[in-house]
Enzyme design. Structure first.
Site, PDB file in Angstrom:
ATOM      1  N   ASP A 289       0.391  -1.085  -0.269  1.00 48.38           N
ATOM      2  CA  ASP A 289      -0.038  -0.208  -0.151  1.00 48.38           C
ATOM      3  C   ASP A 289       0.943   1.718   0.294  1.00 48.38           C
ATOM      4  O   ASP A 289       1.427   1.100   0.168  1.00 48.38           O
ATOM      5  CB  ASP A 289      -0.883   0.378   1.227  1.00 48.38           C
ATOM      6  CG  ASP A 289      -1.823  -1.074   1.195  1.00 48.38           C
ATOM      7  OD1 ASP A 289      -2.360  -1.527   0.187  1.00 48.38           O
ATOM      8  OD2 ASP A 289      -2.107  -1.638   2.373  1.00 48.38           O
TER       9      ASP A 289
ATOM     10  N   ASP B 236      -6.993  -1.531  -4.059  1.00 46.38           N
ATOM     11  CA  ASP B 236      -8.693  -0.990  -3.389  1.00 46.38           C
ATOM     12  C   ASP B 236      -9.159   0.035  -3.502  1.00 46.38           C
ATOM     13  O   ASP B 236     -10.374  -0.128  -3.320  1.00 46.38           O
ATOM     14  CB  ASP B 236      -7.513  -0.803  -1.930  1.00 46.38           C
ATOM     15  CG  ASP B 236      -6.504  -1.971  -1.205  1.00 46.38           C
ATOM     16  OD1 ASP B 236      -7.183  -3.066  -1.168  1.00 46.38           O
ATOM     17  OD2 ASP B 236      -5.942  -1.455  -0.282  1.00 46.38           O
TER      18      ASP B 236
END
Length: 168
Positions: A112, A138
């Site tokens: 991330d 995401d």
């Protein structure tokens, strides 16, 4: 069906490309501020699911994400619906799932790096940072899910039952 896989492939390629950039330029650098007090790039590795919640072991997560992705692809295939408005949200979710699945298989966790800082401070005496660090996959999953919810009646129109129930 080609559009489903085309849209999904774009998501996977963009996701993996941006994650490679994050590894190259952010992993050892810390946080890079893009817009002060709002948008940062922060490298993180996530063992869990949304918001870093550790749901199960990596093996279970791989099986779960792989199974859900397969079910989405089969559903789209069996539906016979080739409208873009139908294919796009499912391809975003599928592509996002595959992008994160690639990370789980190759890195052992999800990379991330996009960090929106909506609030940092204390709430009831505890330090909080209100927004997780996430990635392109995401985002695609979230956008696809929101499309399914917000456009549900357009994506899945109800059949006209008045004509069927007409009594002569």
């Amino acid at each position: 069906m080609k559009w489903f896989f085309t849209f999904a492939s774009v998501v996977v390629l963009l996701d993996q490309f941006t994650k490679k950039l994050a590894v190259l330029f952010l992993r050892d650098r810390g946080t890079v501020t893009i817009i002060p007090d709002w948008l940062k790039l922060t490298y993180a590795e996530n063992n869990g699911i949304a918001f870093g919640v550790e749901f199960a072991s990596q093996a279970i997560m791989i099986l779960l994400v792989g199974s859900i992705s397969l079910m989405i692809a089969l559903y789209v295939l069996k539906s016979g619906n080739r409208k873009t408005l139908f294919l796009l949200p499912f391809s975003l979710i599928f592509g996002g799932g595959i992008g994160n699945l690639i990370d789980r298989l190759t890195v052992g966790r999800v990379i991330d790096f996009i960090h929106f800082d909506l609030y940092q401070g204390t709430i009831m005496g505890s330090w909080v940072s209100l927004w997780p660090i996430f990635n392109v996959a995401d985002s695609a999953i979230t956008i696809g899910a929101c499309m399914l919810i917000l456009l549900h009646n357009r994506i899945f129109p109800e059949p006209d039952t008045k004509a069927e129930n007409h009594v002569r």
